[in-house]
Design an enzyme around this catalytic site. Structure first.
Site, short mmCIF file in Angstrom:
data_model
loop_
_atom_site.label_atom_id
_atom_site.label_comp_id
_atom_site.label_asym_id
_atom_site.label_seq_id
_atom_site.Cartn_x
_atom_site.Cartn_y
_atom_site.Cartn_z
N HIS A 1 38.97 72.92 40.95
CA HIS A 1 38.43 73.74 39.86
C HIS A 1 39.41 74.84 39.48
O HIS A 1 39.87 75.59 40.33
CB HIS A 1 37.08 74.33 40.28
CG HIS A 1 35.95 73.36 40.14
ND1 HIS A 1 34.65 73.74 39.93
CD2 HIS A 1 35.94 72.00 40.13
CE1 HIS A 1 33.88 72.67 39.82
NE2 HIS A 1 34.64 71.60 39.95
N TYR B 1 27.77 81.22 37.75
CA TYR B 1 27.08 82.31 38.47
C TYR B 1 26.26 83.07 37.43
O TYR B 1 26.80 83.55 36.44
CB TYR B 1 28.09 83.26 39.12
CG TYR B 1 28.80 82.67 40.32
CD1 TYR B 1 29.90 81.82 40.18
CD2 TYR B 1 28.38 82.96 41.61
CE1 TYR B 1 30.54 81.27 41.28
CE2 TYR B 1 29.02 82.42 42.73
CZ TYR B 1 30.10 81.58 42.55
OH TYR B 1 30.74 81.04 43.65
N PRO C 1 26.66 84.47 50.78
CA PRO C 1 27.41 83.34 50.24
C PRO C 1 27.95 83.52 48.81
O PRO C 1 28.70 82.68 48.32
CB PRO C 1 26.40 82.19 50.29
CG PRO C 1 25.06 82.82 50.36
CD PRO C 1 25.24 84.14 51.01
#
Ligand code: RFL
Ligand code: PHB
Length: 397
Positions: free
Chosen positions: A75, A204, A296
């Site tokens: 990515h 996100y 995380p």
């Protein structure tokens, strides 16, 4: 009969223990791994998905990178969605060509387990009630129960790679360590499904209803997360309820592209920042989640475990091959410097992207302004990108 003597006794066959085992094997240093669970159980835990370049390089170095290169997804960036608009972080462009690898922790673990099994190096699964003895002296040993019988393993060093709830850190006298801890007032509900990911890159999401993350394991397998109250139980969340809530936190393009399906796995993970200092007690060395935990959000946990064991393997190699102990003596300090920087990024990114119940209206607006600033400033974008791809292994003095 399992061996009763080795050079390095490793507790835990998670990524930290298995990676250390392979690094030592490659250097011709003897190691035995004791793991409390079965191999299948370890492989059933769905966790990390994003590898930094240093972690991918490490897998190459020990010769287990082939499947990662064939099946993993490189990515070049990821997206941030807030205020209803997406903004891309061009990792590759902002860091002079660095990228991350999307390849599940389960796959990393499987590759490492297979390489270890093929080498014939000993791993004792289902080793119950592991106990540590004499690590403050020169003759440390472990004892454990296997199939109802107690066994002993004498060694030169113990590597505590047994995760946050392991026995190694718990065996150190409380007065010998300092623990820094922050528990966040929410968890992540994760869902894995055999559906194509909603987007070719991770998204996100900062939304008034809470954080969400759209991740993936392959072109046909998605991994999604939702911020949920700590009081929620996974049984309360049907697949439909999960998909509805994810839709509510996405933008129109995301809602249109989202393909839903039955979950393969669903679980809630608490979020925690934790560091134990130091990471060495006599002949016991802690590595990975045994010594530190990050929330995380920054995708740092597995990567930190990998860099810890890289430092630790270098130190053991210097001890055995050059009779030099400076690297063993420096281990804790060297690791902690990198760990604290990853802790800082993970804490900051978590704080920025999640809604906290105690946030009042002004804090919510300040977070919006911070996101707006970061996404429109070259240096802001670069700060996020250079931390996300992973900081260098050494920082200089
Ligand atoms: P692990 O994986 O916990 O392995 C420890 C092993 O030790 C065994 N054990 C014992 N064995 C013998 N005797 C005992 N007394 C023992 N006690 C425990 C356990 O059974 C286990 O097999 O620790 P390790 O190796 O340090 O690896 C750490 C990583 O697993 C962890 O940091 C990551 O999964 C964190 N993480 C992520 N990290 C990333 O770098 N990128 C990510 O994208 C990412 N996403 C995540 C994550 C963690 C998550 N959860 C569930 C906490 C996403 C999630 C949801
Ligand atoms: C995941 O795919 O599990 C994952 C990806 C990125 C994160 C956390 C978890 O920041």
């Amino acid at each position: 009969m399992p061996p009763n003597r080795t050079q390095v006794a490793i507790v835990g066959a998670g990524p930290a223990g298995l990676l250390l085992g392979q690094l030592l094997l490659k250097a011709g240093i003897d190691a035995v791994i004791l793991e409390r669970q079965s191999g299948e159980y370890v492989l059933g835990r769905i966790r990390a998905g994003v590898l930094e370049q240093v972690t991918a390089d490490l897998l190459d170095e020990i010769g287990v990178g082939a499947r990662m290169h064939a099946e993993g997804l490189v990515h070049h960036g990821f997206e941030m969605l807030y205020g209803g608009t997406r903004h891309r972080i061009d990792l590759h462009g902002l860091t002079g060509g660095k990228t991350v690898m999307v390849y599940g922790q389960t796959e990393v673990t499987r590759d490492l387990m297979e390489a270890r099994a093929a080498s014939g190096a000993p791993t004792v699964y289902e080793a119950k009630d592991v106990a540590l003895h004499g690590f403050d002296g020169t003759t440390p040993r472990l004892s454990y129960t296997l199939n109802g019988m107690r066994h002993e393993l004498a060694c030169d060093f113990i590597a505590g790679c047994d995760g946050f709830h392991g026995v190694c850190r718990a065996s150190v006298p409380r007065s010998a360590l300092t623990e820094y801890e922050k528990v966040y007032p929410f968890g992540w509900l994760g869902l894995l499904a055999d559906t194509p990911p909603v987007n070719h890159e991770l998204i996100y999401v900062n939304h008034p209803r809470g954080f969400a993350l759209c991740s993936q394991r392959s072109l046909t397998r998605s991994r999604y997360y939702l911020q949920v109250p700590l009081t929620d139980k996974v049984e309360q969340w049907s697949d439909e309820a999960f998909w509805d809530e994810l839709r509510a936190r996405l933008d129109d393009a995301g809602r249109a592209a989202l393909v839903t399906g039955p979950s393969l796995e669903k679980s809630i993970a608490p979020l925690r920042s934790f560091v134990c200092e130091p990471l060495r007690f006599g002949r016991l060395f802690l590595a990975g989640d045994a010594g530190h935990i990050v929330p995380p959000t920054g995708a740092k946990g597995l990567n930190l475990a990998a860099t810890d064991v890289k430092y630790l393997a270098e130190a053991f190699i210097a001890h055995y091959k050059q009779r030099k102990d400076a690297a063993l003596d420096a281990y804790s300090h060297r690791c902690l410097r990198r760990i604290w920087r990853a802790e800082r990024f993970s804490w900051w990114f978590t704080s920025l992207m999640h809604r906290f119940a105690e946030d009042d209206a002004i804090v919510a607006r300040l977070k919006d302004a911070e996101l707006d600033y970061l996404m429109h400033s070259e240096s802001g974008l670069r700060t996020v990108a250079e931390n996300y791809v992973g900081l260098p292994l050494d920082f200089g003095e």
